[in-house]
Each structure stands twice: as C-alpha cells, then as structure tokens.
Design an enzyme around this catalytic site. Structure first.
Site, PDB file in Angstrom:
ATOM      1  N   PHE A  12       5.974  11.095  -3.868  1.00 37.16           N
ATOM      2  CA  PHE A  12       5.273   9.838  -4.102  1.00 37.16           C
ATOM      3  C   PHE A  12       4.280   9.949  -5.241  1.00 37.16           C
ATOM      4  O   PHE A  12       3.495  10.906  -5.321  1.00 37.16           O
ATOM      5  CB  PHE A  12       4.465   9.428  -2.853  1.00 37.16           C
ATOM      6  CG  PHE A  12       5.299   9.012  -1.683  1.00 37.16           C
ATOM      7  CD1 PHE A  12       5.674   7.687  -1.513  1.00 37.16           C
ATOM      8  CD2 PHE A  12       5.708   9.947  -0.745  1.00 37.16           C
ATOM      9  CE1 PHE A  12       6.445   7.305  -0.428  1.00 37.16           C
ATOM     10  CE2 PHE A  12       6.472   9.579   0.342  1.00 37.16           C
ATOM     11  CZ  PHE A  12       6.853   8.250   0.504  1.00 37.16           C
ATOM     12  N   ASP A  13       4.278   8.944  -6.095  1.00 37.40           N
ATOM     13  CA  ASP A  13       3.087   8.650  -6.878  1.00 37.40           C
ATOM     14  C   ASP A  13       2.027   8.184  -5.878  1.00 37.40           C
ATOM     15  O   ASP A  13       2.350   7.595  -4.843  1.00 37.40           O
ATOM     16  CB  ASP A  13       3.403   7.547  -7.885  1.00 37.40           C
ATOM     17  CG  ASP A  13       2.146   6.912  -8.441  1.00 37.40           C
ATOM     18  OD1 ASP A  13       1.381   7.621  -9.107  1.00 37.40           O
ATOM     19  OD2 ASP A  13       1.924   5.721  -8.172  1.00 37.40           O
ATOM     20  N   CYS A  14       0.768   8.418  -6.183  1.00 42.25           N
ATOM     21  CA  CYS A  14      -0.283   8.055  -5.227  1.00 42.25           C
ATOM     22  C   CYS A  14      -0.980   6.742  -5.584  1.00 42.25           C
ATOM     23  O   CYS A  14      -0.921   5.769  -4.839  1.00 42.25           O
ATOM     24  CB  CYS A  14      -1.318   9.180  -5.141  1.00 42.25           C
ATOM     25  SG  CYS A  14      -2.625   8.831  -3.949  1.00 42.25           S
TER      26      CYS A  14
END
Length: 230
Positions: A12-14
C-alpha cells in the site's frame, strides 16, 4: 476484475490511500495563508503543493521533513510572504494528527485475514511511526523513502520493497491512490495494481501531479477492495 486469490501480499501507498493527506495538508496550510492574507482555493493549495513537493523530491535525497519545510518556503516565495519558524514546520508537525479515511482500518483488518500487508511510502521512518498508530494493523514490511534514499515515482522504492518481501512479483498486488507516484512505476516493473480513486467526482488532480497510467482495477475506496475478497 482481477483474481485476488493469486496474490500473497498487498503493498500500500499510505498518504492519500490509507490516510486523508489532502485534508491534513489543507488543515496545516490554510492557517498559514490566512495569517498572511493569502487567498487560495483548496484545489489551488493542493495543486501547488503537488508541484512543490515533486520539485523538492528530485535530485539529491533529503528527508521528508525537509521536503515539507521546503514546500512551505516555496509557498512563501511564490506568494510573497516569509514563513515563521513555526509556519515552516506546520506540515511536519501536523502529520501525527492526520487521520485514516473512515473505511481504512476496517478494510485493512479484513484484508489482513487473507493477505500479508506492506507499506511503500514517501515518508521518514519517524513520521510513519506516528501514522502507524492510526492504522491499527501490523504490517509485514514497511519501506520508506528514508530507507531507500529516493522518492516514488522512482522504481527503486518498489525494487527495494520486492527484495524485502521476497516473493515473486506476480504474488504482489500494489494498492495506491496516485497514478503518478505509484501506478505508473509499479506497472513498469510488471506489478499488478489497484487504483483507489478517492478523488472520483472531484475537480482537478488534487495533491498529485497528473499522469497517464492504467491500473488493473479501479475502485473508489478501500472498503470496495475488502468487499471483493472471498
């Protein structure tokens, strides 16, 4: 529709995907502009932020704290004001208060039952440690820009993540909100991608530079991803 059963780990990108960073950016910067009588719309603030942040992430690596301070300074240069020391730190100091989207935590807990979870984020380790408390799940791997000494859209961030994960790329599914930072470079390495289009129905590109790229799956939020897990 992609077959989620083929993947073992979701990366995931955060910020923007799990955390409402546009609200965080606006909440931090609007008081700065107000104190200097600068009138900018929310879209203008976010689009200038995207340009300034991208500029500062080019070339020799600097920590994300310094990138964020530089963004405030660039706003000052662009709009003719001198930020105070407190204002220069407005974005840095605000990150610990940036909240997850309403659907994030429940979706992550659901996905964690089926998959390993990892983070690939343009952030410092210390800043992410604050954010991790809001996410309420344990990630199997966390890869920050500080560790890699580069910022997405550099493919190096994804290569380092893949090395740490230790699985074939076909077992990895990358989930992100930014076509520019994530979908394009992940696609270039042959990774499957899900675009969480949290700006669906909104004008402009927000805090992301415009980019052309197509994910394997587009969804409006993380809840929709969790819902398609068998």
């Amino acid at each position: 529709m992609i077959d989620l059963n083929q993947y073992e780990i979701l990366t995931f990108d955060c910020y923007g995907t799990l955390i409402d960073w546009e609200k965080g950016v606006l909440d931090a910067l609007q008081p700065v502009f107000s104190s200097h009588q600068i009138q900018l719309s929310e879209n203008e603030i976010l689009e200038w932020f995207a340009r300034f942040e991208s500029d500062l992430e080019q070339g020799e690596y600097r920590k994300y704290k310094d990138v964020l301070r530089g963004v405030v300074q660039k706003f000052g240069d662009q709009f003719g004001f001198t930020p105070s020391a407190t204002e220069l730190n407005a974005l840095v100091d605000s990150i610990k208060h940036w909240q997850a989207f309403p659907d994030t935590v429940e979706a992550l807990k659901t996905l964690k039952q089926r998959f390993k979870l990892a983070i690939i984020s343009n952030v410092d380790d210390e800043l992410f440690a604050f954010t991790a408390k809001h996410l309420q799940v344990e990630f199997d791997e966390i890869v920050t820009a500080e560790q890699v000494k580069s910022y997405k859209p550099s493919v190096q961030n994804f290569r380092v993540a893949l090395e740490k994960i230790g699985l074939p790329s076909e077992k990895v599914l990358h989930v992100a909100c930014s076509v520019y930072h994530d979908i394009v470079p992940a696609n270039s390495l042959g990774l499957s991608t899900v675009w969480i289009n949290r700006r669906l129905g909104q004008e402009g590109s927000g805090a992301y530079l415009p980019a052309q790229g197509k994910a394997d799956l587009e969804l409006p939020d993380l809840k929709s991803l969790a819902a398609i897990v068998d």
